[in-house]
Scaffold this motif. Structure first.
Motif, PDB file in Angstrom:
ATOM      1  N   SER A   1       0.889  -1.063  -0.047  1.00 36.49           N
ATOM      2  CA  SER A   1      -0.051  -0.113   0.107  1.00 36.49           C
ATOM      3  C   SER A   1       0.784   1.240   0.038  1.00 36.49           C
ATOM      4  CB  SER A   1      -0.889  -0.086   1.292  1.00 36.49           C
ATOM      5  OG  SER A   1      -0.264  -0.010   2.505  1.00 36.49           O
ATOM      6  N   SER A   2       2.020   1.158  -0.597  1.00 37.28           N
ATOM      7  CA  SER A   2       2.848   2.486  -0.598  1.00 37.28           C
ATOM      8  C   SER A   2       2.321   3.302  -1.512  1.00 37.28           C
ATOM      9  CB  SER A   2       4.172   1.812  -1.114  1.00 37.28           C
ATOM     10  OG  SER A   2       4.320   1.530  -2.231  1.00 37.28           O
ATOM     11  N   LYS A   3       2.611   4.768  -1.341  1.00 34.33           N
ATOM     12  CA  LYS A   3       2.311   5.645  -2.150  1.00 34.33           C
ATOM     13  C   LYS A   3       2.454   5.542  -3.718  1.00 34.33           C
ATOM     14  CE  LYS A   3       2.484   9.920  -0.103  1.00 34.33           C
ATOM     15  NZ  LYS A   3       2.845  11.158   0.274  1.00 34.33           N
ATOM     16  N   VAL A   4       1.727   5.793  -4.579  1.00 33.90           N
ATOM     17  CA  VAL A   4       1.762   5.544  -5.691  1.00 33.90           C
ATOM     18  C   VAL A   4       1.615   7.006  -6.658  1.00 33.90           C
ATOM     19  CG1 VAL A   4       1.577   2.855  -5.899  1.00 33.90           C
ATOM     20  CG2 VAL A   4      -0.253   4.513  -6.647  1.00 33.90           C
ATOM     21  N   GLY A   5       2.342   7.215  -7.793  1.00 30.05           N
ATOM     22  CA  GLY A   5       1.944   8.133  -8.470  1.00 30.05           C
ATOM     23  C   GLY A   5       1.137   7.674  -9.806  1.00 30.05           C
ATOM     24  N   ILE A   6       0.325   8.284 -10.572  1.00 28.89           N
ATOM     25  CA  ILE A   6      -0.224   8.056 -11.988  1.00 28.89           C
ATOM     26  C   ILE A   6       0.075   9.141 -12.926  1.00 28.89           C
ATOM     27  CG2 ILE A   6      -2.237   7.663 -12.900  1.00 28.89           C
ATOM     28  CD1 ILE A   6      -3.684   7.487 -10.016  1.00 28.89           C
ATOM     29  N   PHE A   7       0.738   8.525 -14.099  1.00 26.40           N
ATOM     30  CA  PHE A   7       1.160   9.288 -15.123  1.00 26.40           C
ATOM     31  C   PHE A   7       0.318   8.560 -16.196  1.00 26.40           C
ATOM     32  CE2 PHE A   7       5.638  10.610 -14.916  1.00 26.40           C
ATOM     33  CZ  PHE A   7       5.629  11.358 -13.741  1.00 26.40           C
ATOM     34  N   SER A   8      -0.875   9.359 -16.793  1.00 25.40           N
ATOM     35  CA  SER A   8      -1.753   9.144 -17.645  1.00 25.40           C
ATOM     36  C   SER A   8      -2.275  10.506 -18.486  1.00 25.40           C
ATOM     37  CB  SER A   8      -2.924   8.409 -16.980  1.00 25.40           C
ATOM     38  OG  SER A   8      -3.715   9.449 -16.008  1.00 25.40           O
ATOM     39  N   THR A   9      -3.208  10.346 -19.228  1.00 24.83           N
ATOM     40  CA  THR A   9      -3.905  11.255 -19.998  1.00 24.83           C
ATOM     41  C   THR A   9      -4.813  12.261 -19.060  1.00 24.83           C
ATOM     42  OG1 THR A   9      -6.050   9.926 -20.734  1.00 24.83           O
ATOM     43  CG2 THR A   9      -3.912   9.936 -22.279  1.00 24.83           C
ATOM     44  N   ASP A  10      -5.118  13.243 -19.564  1.00 25.69           N
ATOM     45  CA  ASP A  10      -6.016  14.225 -18.884  1.00 25.69           C
ATOM     46  C   ASP A  10      -7.445  13.547 -18.842  1.00 25.69           C
ATOM     47  OD1 ASP A  10      -4.225  15.928 -18.711  1.00 25.69           O
ATOM     48  OD2 ASP A  10      -4.933  17.154 -20.352  1.00 25.69           O
ATOM     49  N   GLY A  11      -7.843  12.567 -19.601  1.00 23.73           N
ATOM     50  CA  GLY A  11      -9.095  12.011 -19.843  1.00 23.73           C
ATOM     51  C   GLY A  11      -9.063  10.705 -18.723  1.00 23.73           C
ATOM     52  N   THR A  12      -8.129  10.206 -18.729  1.00 28.12           N
ATOM     53  CA  THR A  12      -7.890   9.055 -17.693  1.00 28.12           C
ATOM     54  C   THR A  12      -8.073   9.713 -16.154  1.00 28.12           C
ATOM     55  OG1 THR A  12      -6.514   7.535 -19.081  1.00 28.12           O
ATOM     56  CG2 THR A  12      -6.515   7.298 -16.719  1.00 28.12           C
ATOM     57  N   ILE A  13      -7.174  10.831 -15.811  1.00 27.27           N
ATOM     58  CA  ILE A  13      -7.217  11.296 -14.454  1.00 27.27           C
ATOM     59  C   ILE A  13      -8.875  11.746 -14.378  1.00 27.27           C
ATOM     60  CG2 ILE A  13      -6.621  13.544 -13.336  1.00 27.27           C
ATOM     61  CD1 ILE A  13      -3.912  13.063 -14.319  1.00 27.27           C
ATOM     62  N   SER A  14      -9.350  12.583 -15.269  1.00 29.63           N
ATOM     63  CA  SER A  14     -10.672  13.168 -15.142  1.00 29.63           C
ATOM     64  C   SER A  14     -11.931  12.106 -14.979  1.00 29.63           C
ATOM     65  CB  SER A  14     -11.214  14.175 -16.147  1.00 29.63           C
ATOM     66  OG  SER A  14     -12.244  14.778 -16.401  1.00 29.63           O
ATOM     67  N   SER A  15     -11.692  11.031 -15.599  1.00 33.72           N
ATOM     68  CA  SER A  15     -12.519   9.956 -15.492  1.00 33.72           C
ATOM     69  C   SER A  15     -12.360   9.414 -14.389  1.00 33.72           C
ATOM     70  CB  SER A  15     -12.601   8.936 -16.763  1.00 33.72           C
ATOM     71  OG  SER A  15     -11.243   8.221 -16.743  1.00 33.72           O
ATOM     72  N   GLY A  16     -11.430   9.154 -13.561  1.00 35.60           N
ATOM     73  CA  GLY A  16     -11.128   8.526 -12.246  1.00 35.60           C
ATOM     74  C   GLY A  16     -11.078   6.984 -12.443  1.00 35.60           C
ATOM     75  N   VAL A  17     -10.763   6.358 -13.807  1.00 34.60           N
ATOM     76  CA  VAL A  17     -10.786   5.219 -13.788  1.00 34.60           C
ATOM     77  C   VAL A  17      -9.656   4.429 -12.853  1.00 34.60           C
ATOM     78  CG1 VAL A  17     -11.715   5.081 -16.239  1.00 34.60           C
ATOM     79  CG2 VAL A  17      -9.256   5.254 -16.019  1.00 34.60           C
ATOM     80  N   TYR A  18      -8.544   5.094 -12.771  1.00 41.48           N
ATOM     81  CA  TYR A  18      -7.481   4.628 -11.921  1.00 41.48           C
ATOM     82  C   TYR A  18      -7.717   4.809 -10.331  1.00 41.48           C
ATOM     83  CZ  TYR A  18      -4.109   2.490 -15.069  1.00 41.48           C
ATOM     84  OH  TYR A  18      -3.614   1.568 -15.660  1.00 41.48           O
ATOM     85  N   THR A  19      -8.160   6.262 -10.032  1.00 43.59           N
ATOM     86  CA  THR A  19      -8.399   6.692  -8.781  1.00 43.59           C
ATOM     87  C   THR A  19      -9.442   6.021  -8.071  1.00 43.59           C
ATOM     88  OG1 THR A  19      -9.368   8.346  -9.479  1.00 43.59           O
ATOM     89  CG2 THR A  19      -7.128   8.882  -9.184  1.00 43.59           C
ATOM     90  N   LYS A  20     -10.281   5.567  -8.682  1.00 44.25           N
ATOM     91  CA  LYS A  20     -11.456   4.775  -8.046  1.00 44.25           C
ATOM     92  C   LYS A  20     -10.957   3.512  -7.677  1.00 44.25           C
ATOM     93  CE  LYS A  20     -15.025   7.200 -10.520  1.00 44.25           C
ATOM     94  NZ  LYS A  20     -16.116   7.478 -11.529  1.00 44.25           N
ATOM     95  N   VAL A  21     -10.239   2.912  -8.574  1.00 41.69           N
ATOM     96  CA  VAL A  21      -9.710   1.347  -7.975  1.00 41.69           C
ATOM     97  C   VAL A  21      -8.737   1.645  -6.727  1.00 41.69           C
ATOM     98  CG1 VAL A  21      -8.580  -0.655  -8.840  1.00 41.69           C
ATOM     99  CG2 VAL A  21     -10.129   0.615 -10.422  1.00 41.69           C
ATOM    100  N   LEU A  22      -7.661   2.638  -7.139  1.00 43.59           N
ATOM    101  CA  LEU A  22      -6.909   2.677  -6.161  1.00 43.59           C
ATOM    102  C   LEU A  22      -7.375   3.110  -4.537  1.00 43.59           C
ATOM    103  CD1 LEU A  22      -4.341   4.895  -8.032  1.00 43.59           C
ATOM    104  CD2 LEU A  22      -3.754   2.646  -7.022  1.00 43.59           C
TER     105      LEU A  22
END
Length: 234
Positions: A118-139
């Motif tokens: 559960s260490s802190k992670v960064g997300i490199f992705s498109t603006d669309g991926t960030i805005s849609s929350g597809v990664y952040t919701k799962v994290l």
């Protein structure tokens, strides 16, 4: 019995090629017949996903459905898709076919949790991926703390992504590397490469070794090999 991989591709074309390459390179094989059969639809008619999510760009869902149906008719046993942002639209797409789907987002987060806890992670992705929350919701669901790039760093990431889409490979990565340093200074030890053009970039350029990288495209390739009933290289 081995199964046939279906790839919804074209987003972008080089990222599609890279997924197939990674499937081949990560398969343990002594002959052609040891590799999984793979059907690819490089559908470059699929509209830009980020433009649709952020503004009034054309909705890509219909073309995604067409690709999924094409692969189903061609004999694919399950679907994969080397585009992180397009996962935002897949719930509607999968209603139109009978095939299972390997979710690259969920499998990438599972890999992060398995390898780095559960260490802190960064997300490199498109603006669309960030805005849609597809990664952040799962994290968030998995209880993993994440950090997003600053607006300035995000701009540099998007520039690299779209330069690769344009076929521009002679890029100055100074600002992109600064984005990596920025997240590292905030305690990030692992960065998710959550755009398949960044997977392409990881093969083209030497990234700083100050952090670990989890390449979503590599994760997807390995899960596809397993799904097809083939063996993975150790």
């Amino acid at each position: 019995m081995k199964k046939t991989i279906g790839i919804i591709g074209g987003m972008g074309p080089l990222a599609t090629v890279k997924l197939f390459e990674k499937i081949v390179l990560n398969t343990r094989a002594d002959s052609d017949q040891d590799h999984p059969r793979t059907i690819i639809d490089s559908n470059t008619r699929i509209p830009d996903r980020t433009r649709n999510i952020l503004s009034d760009g054309e909705n890509p869902t219909n073309e995604l459905i067409e690709s999924a149906r094409c692969l189903e008719r061609a004999g694919a046993d399950f679907l994969t898709m080397p585009c992180n942002t397009a996962h935002y639209f897949m719930e509607e797409v999968l209603k139109e076919v009978e095939l299972p789907f390997i979710d690259m987002i969920k499998e990438t987060v599972n890999t992060v949790k398995k390898e780095f806890g559960s260490s802190k992670v960064g997300i490199f992705s498109t603006d669309g991926t960030i805005s849609s929350g597809v990664y952040t919701k799962v994290l968030q669901k998995e209880g993993i703390e994440y950090v997003l790039p600053s607006p300035q760093s995000q701009k540099a990431i998007m520039e690299l992504i779209y330069n690769i889409k344009k076929g521009q490979y002679d890029n100055d990565l100074t600002r992109f590397f600064t984005a990596i340093d920025e997240l590292h200074s905030q305690g990030v030890q692992t960065i998710i490469l959550g755009c398949t053009e960044l997977s392409v970039a990881a093969d083209m350029y030497k990234f700083p070794d100050s952090v670990n990288y989890v390449d979503a495209l590599v994760v997807l390739a390995r899960e596809a090999i397993i799904g097809a009933g083939c063996d993975i290289n150790s």
